[in-house]
Design a protein around this motif. Structure first.
Motif, PDB file in Angstrom:
ATOM      1  N   ALA A  44       1.492   2.100  -5.260  1.00 14.20           N
ATOM      2  CA  ALA A  44       1.800   2.332  -3.852  1.00 14.20           C
ATOM      3  C   ALA A  44       2.324   3.747  -3.644  1.00 14.20           C
ATOM      4  CB  ALA A  44       2.820   1.321  -3.348  1.00 14.20           C
ATOM      5  N   ALA A  45       2.015   4.309  -2.467  1.00 18.08           N
ATOM      6  CA  ALA A  45       2.501   5.637  -2.106  1.00 18.08           C
ATOM      7  C   ALA A  45       3.873   5.518  -1.460  1.00 18.08           C
ATOM      8  CB  ALA A  45       1.530   6.312  -1.151  1.00 18.08           C
ATOM      9  N   ALA A  46       4.726   6.531  -1.690  1.00 17.13           N
ATOM     10  CA  ALA A  46       6.059   6.543  -1.090  1.00 17.13           C
ATOM     11  C   ALA A  46       6.351   7.924  -0.530  1.00 17.13           C
ATOM     12  CB  ALA A  46       7.117   6.163  -2.118  1.00 17.13           C
ATOM     13  N   SER A  47       6.924   7.943   0.662  1.00 10.92           N
ATOM     14  CA  SER A  47       7.307   9.194   1.309  1.00 10.92           C
ATOM     15  C   SER A  47       8.701   9.022   1.897  1.00 10.92           C
ATOM     16  CB  SER A  47       6.317   9.549   2.418  1.00 10.92           C
ATOM     17  OG  SER A  47       6.767  10.661   3.165  1.00 10.92           O
ATOM     18  N   VAL A  48       9.608   9.929   1.536  1.00 12.52           N
ATOM     19  CA  VAL A  48      10.996   9.853   1.997  1.00 12.52           C
ATOM     20  C   VAL A  48      11.391  11.210   2.565  1.00 12.52           C
ATOM     21  CG1 VAL A  48      13.396   9.454   1.326  1.00 12.52           C
ATOM     22  CG2 VAL A  48      11.558   8.119   0.257  1.00 12.52           C
ATOM     23  N   PHE A  49      11.891  11.213   3.787  1.00 16.27           N
ATOM     24  CA  PHE A  49      12.376  12.456   4.395  1.00 16.27           C
ATOM     25  C   PHE A  49      13.772  12.234   4.954  1.00 16.27           C
ATOM     26  CE2 PHE A  49      13.125  15.207   8.081  1.00 16.27           C
ATOM     27  CZ  PHE A  49      13.051  16.442   7.452  1.00 16.27           C
ATOM     28  N   TYR A  50      14.711  13.080   4.540  1.00 18.21           N
ATOM     29  CA  TYR A  50      16.063  13.062   5.089  1.00 18.21           C
ATOM     30  C   TYR A  50      16.408  14.434   5.646  1.00 18.21           C
ATOM     31  CZ  TYR A  50      18.408   8.617   4.645  1.00 18.21           C
ATOM     32  OH  TYR A  50      18.821   7.330   4.863  1.00 18.21           O
ATOM     33  N   ARG A  51      16.994  14.418   6.814  1.00 14.94           N
ATOM     34  CA  ARG A  51      17.454  15.633   7.479  1.00 14.94           C
ATOM     35  C   ARG A  51      18.971  15.651   7.519  1.00 14.94           C
ATOM     36  NH1 ARG A  51      16.222  11.812  11.359  1.00 14.94           N
ATOM     37  NH2 ARG A  51      14.024  12.386  11.642  1.00 14.94           N
ATOM     38  N   GLY A  52      19.556  16.845   7.469  1.00  8.67           N
ATOM     39  CA  GLY A  52      20.980  16.957   7.702  1.00  8.67           C
ATOM     40  C   GLY A  52      21.303  16.719   9.161  1.00  8.67           C
ATOM     41  N   GLY A  53      22.527  16.293   9.451  1.00  9.53           N
ATOM     42  CA  GLY A  53      22.927  16.037  10.829  1.00  9.53           C
ATOM     43  C   GLY A  53      22.350  14.745  11.366  1.00  9.53           C
ATOM     44  N   THR A  54      22.113  14.713  12.670  1.00 11.89           N
ATOM     45  CA  THR A  54      21.597  13.519  13.328  1.00 11.89           C
ATOM     46  C   THR A  54      20.336  13.865  14.113  1.00 11.89           C
ATOM     47  OG1 THR A  54      22.954  13.915  15.292  1.00 11.89           O
ATOM     48  CG2 THR A  54      23.897  12.527  13.561  1.00 11.89           C
ATOM     49  N   SER A  55      19.643  12.818  14.542  1.00 13.58           N
ATOM     50  CA  SER A  55      18.436  12.979  15.348  1.00 13.58           C
ATOM     51  C   SER A  55      18.647  12.329  16.709  1.00 13.58           C
ATOM     52  CB  SER A  55      17.241  12.330  14.641  1.00 13.58           C
ATOM     53  OG  SER A  55      16.122  12.268  15.507  1.00 13.58           O
ATOM     54  N   LEU A  70       0.821  -1.217   0.000  1.00 12.25           N
ATOM     55  CA  LEU A  70       0.000   0.000   0.000  1.00 12.25           C
ATOM     56  C   LEU A  70       0.852   1.262   0.000  1.00 12.25           C
ATOM     57  CD1 LEU A  70      -2.616  -1.108   2.677  1.00 12.25           C
ATOM     58  CD2 LEU A  70      -2.946  -1.039   0.194  1.00 12.25           C
ATOM     59  N   GLY A  71       1.913   1.243   0.773  1.00 13.66           N
ATOM     60  CA  GLY A  71       2.754   2.423   0.870  1.00 13.66           C
ATOM     61  C   GLY A  71       4.044   2.131   1.588  1.00 13.66           C
ATOM     62  N   THR A  72       4.958   3.074   1.499  1.00 14.54           N
ATOM     63  CA  THR A  72       6.248   2.928   2.167  1.00 14.54           C
ATOM     64  C   THR A  72       6.724   4.302   2.632  1.00 14.54           C
ATOM     65  OG1 THR A  72       8.490   2.014   1.965  1.00 14.54           O
ATOM     66  CG2 THR A  72       7.619   3.176   0.050  1.00 14.54           C
ATOM     67  N   THR A  73       7.382   4.325   3.784  1.00 13.61           N
ATOM     68  CA  THR A  73       7.930   5.565   4.328  1.00 13.61           C
ATOM     69  C   THR A  73       9.374   5.340   4.750  1.00 13.61           C
ATOM     70  OG1 THR A  73       7.116   5.030   6.550  1.00 13.61           O
ATOM     71  CG2 THR A  73       5.703   6.403   5.162  1.00 13.61           C
ATOM     72  N   VAL A  74      10.220   6.327   4.472  1.00 11.87           N
ATOM     73  CA  VAL A  74      11.605   6.312   4.915  1.00 11.87           C
ATOM     74  C   VAL A  74      11.882   7.637   5.622  1.00 11.87           C
ATOM     75  CG1 VAL A  74      14.044   6.219   4.250  1.00 11.87           C
ATOM     76  CG2 VAL A  74      12.349   4.851   2.993  1.00 11.87           C
ATOM     77  N   VAL A  75      12.442   7.558   6.811  1.00 14.02           N
ATOM     78  CA  VAL A  75      12.904   8.748   7.519  1.00 14.02           C
ATOM     79  C   VAL A  75      14.349   8.492   7.922  1.00 14.02           C
ATOM     80  CG1 VAL A  75      12.618  10.274   9.492  1.00 14.02           C
ATOM     81  CG2 VAL A  75      10.604   9.315   8.366  1.00 14.02           C
ATOM     82  N   GLY A  76      15.247   9.412   7.548  1.00 14.82           N
ATOM     83  CA  GLY A  76      16.652   9.186   7.850  1.00 14.82           C
ATOM     84  C   GLY A  76      17.421  10.461   8.119  1.00 14.82           C
ATOM     85  N   LEU A 129      20.549  15.298  -0.515  1.00 15.21           N
ATOM     86  CA  LEU A 129      19.753  14.679  -1.572  1.00 15.21           C
ATOM     87  C   LEU A 129      20.573  13.716  -2.401  1.00 15.21           C
ATOM     88  CD1 LEU A 129      17.307  14.294  -3.423  1.00 15.21           C
ATOM     89  CD2 LEU A 129      17.991  16.404  -4.619  1.00 15.21           C
ATOM     90  N   THR A 130      21.736  14.162  -2.876  1.00 11.96           N
ATOM     91  CA  THR A 130      22.504  13.324  -3.788  1.00 11.96           C
ATOM     92  C   THR A 130      23.171  12.145  -3.093  1.00 11.96           C
ATOM     93  OG1 THR A 130      24.528  14.636  -3.537  1.00 11.96           O
ATOM     94  CG2 THR A 130      22.994  15.304  -5.279  1.00 11.96           C
ATOM     95  N   SER A 131      23.456  12.262  -1.793  1.00 11.77           N
ATOM     96  CA  SER A 131      24.170  11.187  -1.117  1.00 11.77           C
ATOM     97  C   SER A 131      23.258  10.310  -0.254  1.00 11.77           C
ATOM     98  CB  SER A 131      25.334  11.764  -0.314  1.00 11.77           C
ATOM     99  OG  SER A 131      26.121  10.727   0.230  1.00 11.77           O
ATOM    100  N   PRO A 132      22.950  10.645   0.994  1.00 15.06           N
ATOM    101  CA  PRO A 132      22.187   9.691   1.810  1.00 15.06           C
ATOM    102  C   PRO A 132      20.770   9.431   1.296  1.00 15.06           C
ATOM    103  CG  PRO A 132      22.408  11.780   2.969  1.00 15.06           C
ATOM    104  CD  PRO A 132      23.322  11.846   1.778  1.00 15.06           C
ATOM    105  N   THR A 133      20.100  10.468   0.782  1.00 18.58           N
ATOM    106  CA  THR A 133      18.734  10.238   0.291  1.00 18.58           C
ATOM    107  C   THR A 133      18.745   9.291  -0.898  1.00 18.58           C
ATOM    108  OG1 THR A 133      18.085  12.459   1.015  1.00 18.58           O
ATOM    109  CG2 THR A 133      16.620  11.337  -0.519  1.00 18.58           C
ATOM    110  N   LEU A 134      19.644   9.529  -1.836  1.00 25.29           N
ATOM    111  CA  LEU A 134      19.692   8.664  -3.017  1.00 25.29           C
ATOM    112  C   LEU A 134      20.169   7.265  -2.650  1.00 25.29           C
ATOM    113  CD1 LEU A 134      20.855   7.438  -5.815  1.00 25.29           C
ATOM    114  CD2 LEU A 134      18.884   8.971  -5.915  1.00 25.29           C
ATOM    115  N   HIS A 135      21.087   7.172  -1.689  1.00 26.87           N
ATOM    116  CA  HIS A 135      21.533   5.846  -1.239  1.00 26.87           C
ATOM    117  C   HIS A 135      20.375   5.065  -0.603  1.00 26.87           C
ATOM    118  CE1 HIS A 135      25.762   5.181  -2.008  1.00 26.87           C
ATOM    119  NE2 HIS A 135      26.078   6.412  -1.625  1.00 26.87           N
ATOM    120  N   ALA A 136      19.386   5.749  -0.067  1.00 31.82           N
ATOM    121  CA  ALA A 136      18.200   5.074   0.466  1.00 31.82           C
ATOM    122  C   ALA A 136      17.161   4.828  -0.623  1.00 31.82           C
ATOM    123  CB  ALA A 136      17.586   5.902   1.597  1.00 31.82           C
TER     124      ALA A 136
END
Length: 371
Positions: free
Chosen positions: A241-252, A149-155, A182-189
């Motif tokens: 299917a729906a997809a949502s991807v969110f990447y933040r700089g630094g750490t959480s 149905l869908g997928t979510t990535v948060v990193g 965007l070009t590095s960790p987001t694309l690697h995910a």
């Protein structure tokens, strides 16, 4: 069959190549390290002494080495075009770290050069070789979650916070250098996501420069930030299917990586304490049917036992799996590993994300693929 001779550009005694490529090559019977190069004579000599192969201050002698069949380019993306072009012109196979170039124009040029040269190429998108990713793909194909149905990535990007230790790392903050969240960790995910669930049919995005400046710790210098350090991508995958991807700089202080895949019959969850999932130690959990929570899923030994024990859990593990896949391709005359043509498609995805953010208009990836 004789081993494939490898030369590593950027093969110093510290840095990414020393953590990933050199241990992977040492453990791979199909490959043999033949040469390394760095930009300085002192570091080249130190690497030569450590690894027992010729060390060159500069890439030219490494590329010309008659025993080098495969050139590995493991340096800043701003140097990729020159080094890869030289290796291709010499008729050598090339394994380049991702991103292939500083933007899609460079990637298109390098992919065209590789096609004209008629040599094998590899792009370092090794996240798809993680055992948890490949097992999740099999579980989905076997119906574990039912219809997706869908997928979510948060990193978290882990870098691109408000500070870097040295000026040598400040290039991350300049969009022109091609190394961004965007070009590095987001694309690697995103690459493993598409490997498991299929490509985007349509994609929308919001790229935000949250931190406008960053501090260089070694001397307190303040540098401007032009890369988007808050990356939000949403889309519809082939199949609906729906997809949502969110990447933040630094750490959480919360989770630094969480990928959920939700279906009509169950759910799969991949997590890690480290946001760069291509090198992270991953945990796979799942639940289905009447189960009310996700529990750990044991990944079969056929997925985890394909690298030597000393590489398991290290940054070299998935890189070693990519080398093994390349060896299989070369022996069987197949083409399964991500190559420069694949890298160009991923660069075009980045372009679509950036257009979507700039215009506020969802981008039709099917039309782009047809063109």
């Amino acid at each position: 069959m004789d081993p494939i001779g490898v030369g590593v550009i950027g093969g110093s005694t510290s840095g990414w190549a020393s953590l990933a490529h050199l241990p992977a090559i040492a453990a791979a019977p199909a490959f043999e390290l033949r040469a390394i190069s760095t930009t300085r004579r002192s570091s080249a000599e130190a690497a030569s002494a450590k690894y027992g192969v010729p060390g060159y201050a500069g890439h030219q002698d490494l590329i010309a080495h008659p025993g080098v069949d495969l050139v590995v380019v493991s340096v800043k993306v701003t140097e990729h075009r020159e080094l890869i072009s030289a290796a291709l012109a010499a008729g050598k196979m090339v394994y380049s770290e991702w991103p292939l170039g500083a933007g899609s124009a460079e990637a298109e040029d390098l992919a065209a050069q590789a096609e004209r040269a008629g040599v094998r190429t590899v792009i370092g998108l090794q996240g798809r070789y993680a055992p948890e990713v490949r097992y999740a793909r099999e579980l989905i194909r076997d119906g574990y979650v039912g219809d997706v149905l869908g997928t979510t990535v948060v990193g978290s990007g882990m870098v691109w916070s408000g500070e870097v230790p040295t000026h040598g790392q400040a290039y991350w903050f300049d969009k022109a250098n091609g190394a961004s969240p965007l070009t590095s960790p987001t694309l690697h995910a995103l690459d493993p996501l598409h490997f498991v669930l299929g490509e985007f049919d349509a994609v929308a995005a919001n790229l935000v420069v949250g931190r406008k400046q960053a501090r260089v710790a070694e001397d307190g210098t303040i540098v401007p930030v032009t890369v988007a350090d808050q990356v939000s991508v949403i889309g519809t995958l082939t199949g609906g299917a729906a997809a949502s991807v969110f990447y933040r700089g630094g750490t959480s202080r919360g989770e630094n990586f969480r990928w959920e895949i939700n279906g009509t019959e169950g759910d799969l969850v991949i997590t890690s304490a480290w946001g760069n999932m291509q090198v992270a130690g991953l945990t796979l959990t799942g639940g289905r049917g009447g189960e009310t929570s996700a529990a750990p899923l044991a990944v079969p030994a056929s997925y985890t036992g394909d690298v030597p024990a000393e590489l398991a859990g290290t940054p070299a593990a998935n890189v070693a799996r990519l080398y093994a896949a390349l060896a299989g391709d070369l022996a069987g005359n197949t083409r399964t590993v991500p190559d420069f043509a694949h890298a160009l498609e991923r660069h075009r995805l980045i372009d679509a994300v950036e257009r979507a953010s700039a215009t506020g208009i969802s981008q039709d990836r099917r039309t782009e693929a047809a063109a």
